[in-house]
Design a protein around this motif. Sequence first.
Motif: not given
Ligand code: NA
Lengths: 336, 172, 446
Positions: C113, C116-117, C158, C161-164
Motif C-alpha cells: 500500500a 504503490s505510490f 496501493g 490510497i492517496p497519493p495515487s
Molecule cells: Na498510493
Amino acid sequence: PADAKNITVRIASGHPPTVVYAGLMKSYFQTELKKAVEAKTSHKIKFIEGYSGSIVKVFDTFEGIQNGIVDVGGFCFCFEASKLKMHAFQIMLPFGTMDPVKSVAIAASIYKQFPSLEKRFQKFNQTMLARIGDGGYNIGTNFPWKKVSDLKGRKILGAGLNLNWMKEAGVGIIAVTDGLPGWYKKIQNGVAEGGIMFPSAWGPVFKLHEVGKYYTTIGFGSITWHALNVNNRFWNSLPSEVKPIFKEVAARFELKVGEFNKVGYKKDIDWLRKNITVSDLPASVRLDWAKKLAHWPQKYANQLEKEGYPAKAILNATLDAAEKQGYKWPVRYVVK
Amino acid sequence: MNLIVTFSDKLSKLLMVLAAAWAFCLTFFIMLNISFRGIFDGMAEIVTASIVIIVFLQAGYAIRSRSMLRADFLVSRFPDGLQKFFLAFGYILGAIFFLMIIFGGWDESVLSWVENEFEGEGALRVPAWPARWAVMGGSAIALLNYLVLAYIDVFMPDYVDAELDANTGSEH
Amino acid sequence: MFDVSTAIILIVSLVGLVVIGVHIAIALGMTSALGIWLVTGQDWNAFNTVKVMLAAKAYEGIRDYVFAVIPLFMLMGEFIGKSGAITDVYRGINSMLSKLPGRLAIATVFGNALFSFVTGVSIASAAAFSRIAYPEMKRHGYHKGFALGTVAGSSCLGMLIPPSVLMIVWGILTENSIGKIFLAGVLPGLLLTTLFCTYVLGMALFKPEAVGSGSESNVEAEEIVPRKQFYTSLAGIVIVVVAVLGGIWFGLFSPTEGAGVGALLGLVLGVIKGMRYKEIIDSILSVGRTSGPILLLLVTAALYSNTLAMTGLANAIESLFLESGMPSWAIIGVMVFIWFLLGMIIDSISIMLLTAAIFAPIAVKLGYDPIAFAIIGIIAIEAGLLTPPFGLLVYTVKSAITSIDPDVNVMTIFKSATPYWIIMLIGMVLIITFPEIATYLPRVLF
Ligand code: NA
Ligand code: NA
C-alpha cells in the motif's frame, strides 16, 4: 424537395452552459436557428454539442473554429491575447459602462467603424456571427474596505488583462492568478483575499460569497470580449438561403445575451445583498481609482500602435461611442 | 543503417535526460513560489509550458525503450510471422501519427516564431515557440524511433540495444 | 455526421488495434484521426483538419498546470523508493509483528500500500513487490499461491490510497478535484486494508499451513532493521505524505505544488537515508523513463475524448445507456463488466483513458456522486486486473517470479488472489450502496 439537406452543426464552447452566454447558445441560438431554418427552408438542422470543453477547451476554442474541429464556437478574446490583441479594447478603458446592453452596442459601433476587427477573424479562417458581452466587473473580498489604500498589500485574484486595473493603478495589491474554479479554495485558505469578478460568479454560480463575505460595487465595467464565430469552410458549404438565417438568429442572440446579463446583474446583486455584505463605494473612490489608471490607455495604445494596430483611433472611438450611449466616463481618458 | 540507429538512440536518451533534469528543476521553482508567494509570479505559466516540452522531449525515448503501454497478451500467443507483421503495422501507424502531427503543426509553429506568439496574460507572458517547436522536434524523433523499431524488430532479431538502459528503470 | 456505421467503425478499429498489440497511445491517436476524418467530410480538406487537430492537441492536450502532478509525484515516489525507506518499514513491521501469525503477508499488504505510490501502474508495483516480499514468504514456508495472491491483491490496494497516479488521471480525465479524490480514497482504502488483513489473519488462524505453520515466528537476523533506522524511515514517509496531502487538503497549495513539495521532501528523506549523487541522478532518470509513456498516453487520450464528443459517439453511447430502460445498478454493472474485460488485456491507466470520459458522465446523470464514482471506478478497474481467467496482474506476478520459481501455476495464483478480488468487489458494492464511505471526508474537509 430534392435539394433538402441535413445540416449537422458541431457547436461548442469551453464553458459549461451554467455560464450565461454558453447557456444561451444552447437554449436560444440552437433552438431559434433550428426553428427558423426548418420553417423557412426545406433543410433540417441537427447539432452535435460540445459544451464544457468536451471538444475544445476555453483557450483553444478559437483555434478549433479555425481548423474546422467545430463549426460554430463561443470563445473569449482573453485567451487569444496574442492573436486578438486589439479586440480587448474595452478592457483598456476601465470604469466604462456597467450595462451589458450598452457595452455590446458600443462594441458593435466600433466593429462597424473599424472593419479591420471583423476582417482579422478571416485570417484565422472564420467569420464572426455575434459579439457577446459579459456582466459588469466588481471586487469581492473577505475583508471590508472603504478606500483604495485599504487594498494595499492584499492578495487579489484576477485573470487576463484585467489584472492591470490593479497593477497599473499602483494599488499595491499582490496579484494572484488562477482559473475561476480554483478561487474558492484560495480565498478560503488565505492564499488570496479577494478578486475581480462579476456578481453571478461571486454568488450563485461559483459560490465565492461563502468565503468572501464582502462584495463591493466598484464598477470596472461590462466588457464585450467574447464572440460567436463560424468556420469558413462550414460557412461556405451552407446553402445560400441558410446563411442569412444564421446571421439573423446570431444578431438576435447578440442582443439576447446583453439583455440577459443586464437583468442577471440586478438579480445577482440582489441575491448577494440578501446573503452577504454588499457595499456601494462612493463615486469619489471610483474617481480616485480611475485617475490612477488615467495613464494606462495611452501606454497600452502606444504599445499596440508600435505593432501596427490602430489602437489610438479605436480607443478614442470607444470613448465617443460610450458617450453617444449616454455614458459619462469618471475620467475622460486622453489617448493621443 | 546501424549508424542512424546509434545516432537516434543517443539523441533520444540525451533529450530524455534533459527532460528529466528539467522536471527535477521544476520542484525547486515550485518550492520557491510557495515560500515567497507573490514575489515570483507566473509559476503556473512556466510549469504549463514546461510540461508540453517535457512530454515531447521524452517521447522518442519512451518509444525506443519499448516503454509505451500496449497489450501483448493476445499477440504473444500468435505465430512468429504474424507477430512481426502486427508489430511492424503498429510501428508504421505510430510513424504516420507523428508525421501527421508534424505536417499539421508546421504552420502554427513557424507563425509562433515569426509573430512572437505568447501564452498567458497578466502574471507572465510565456512565448509559445519553445513548446511548439518541442512538439515538432519531439515528434520527429518519435517518428524516427518508430521506423528504427520497425527496422530492428522485423529485420534484426539479434540486435542488442546498446545505447538504451531502459530495463534499469523498472528496478526499484 | 454521426451515424451507426461511424460508431461501429470507430469502436472496431480501436479494439482491433489494441488487441493486435499496437501501442495504446497510437491506437487512440489513429482511431481519433479516423473519426475526425469521417465526420469532417471524408476528403482532402478533412485530412487537413485531421492533421491540424492532431497537432493542436499535441500542443494543447496537456498544456495544463495540473499535468505536472504526474512527473512530480513519480519523482517523490522514486526518491522514497530508492532511499530504502519502504524496505525498512516492510522489514520493521515484520519484526514488530513477530508474534502475529501471517505477519509477512500483513507486512506485504501494508508495504505494498505504501509502495504503490512509487509507480503509477499497479502491474509495476506487483512486479517489484514480487521480488521484495515473495522470496521472504517462500523462505518461511508460505504456501506459494497464497503468498503470490497476497502480492497481487495488495498491489491493487496501493492505487486506492492517496497519493495515487490513478486518482490523478481520473481527476484529470473527468475534471474533478484531485484533492477531493485523494481524500475520498482514504476511508475505502482503510476499509479494504482492514478486510485484507482480516482475511490474512483468518487464514493464519484457520489454515496455518498457508502461512508456513508458524515457522516464521523466528525473525532472522538479517531481516531485523535497527530501531532508529525503522523509525527514521517510518517518520520520513509519514511526514512526506502528511505534509503533501495535508497541504493540498487544507488548501495551502494546489496538487501540482503539493507534488513539487513532495518531490523535494522525498529528496531530503533520501539524502538522510544516505542517497548520494549517483542514486539521485538514477532516480531522476528513472522518472524520465517512466513518466514519458504515461504523459504521451494522456496527450492521445485528450485527443480521443475530444473525438468522442466531436463525432457524437459519446452522446450516442450515453443515450444508448440512459434510454435502454435498464435500472441504474444494471448500467453500473455493465460498466464494471467492461472494466473487467479490459483488465484482461491492458493496464489500469489505459483502461481509464479508454472509458472514464464516457462512463463518468453517464454515472453522474444516473445520480451517482462523481467523487464516489471515481473510487468505484478505480476499485473496479483494479479488480479487473485480478479477474480470472486473464487478469493482467496475475500474469505480471507470474512472469516476475519465473526466474525464482518457474513451477508456480498461473491458476494457483488466480485461486489465491480470488479472495482479494472478492473483498474488492464487496468494497465496491459497499461504496455503490453507501457512497458516504467515499464522500464523507471530502464533504467534511472541503
Ligand atoms: Na498510493
Ligand atoms: Na488559444
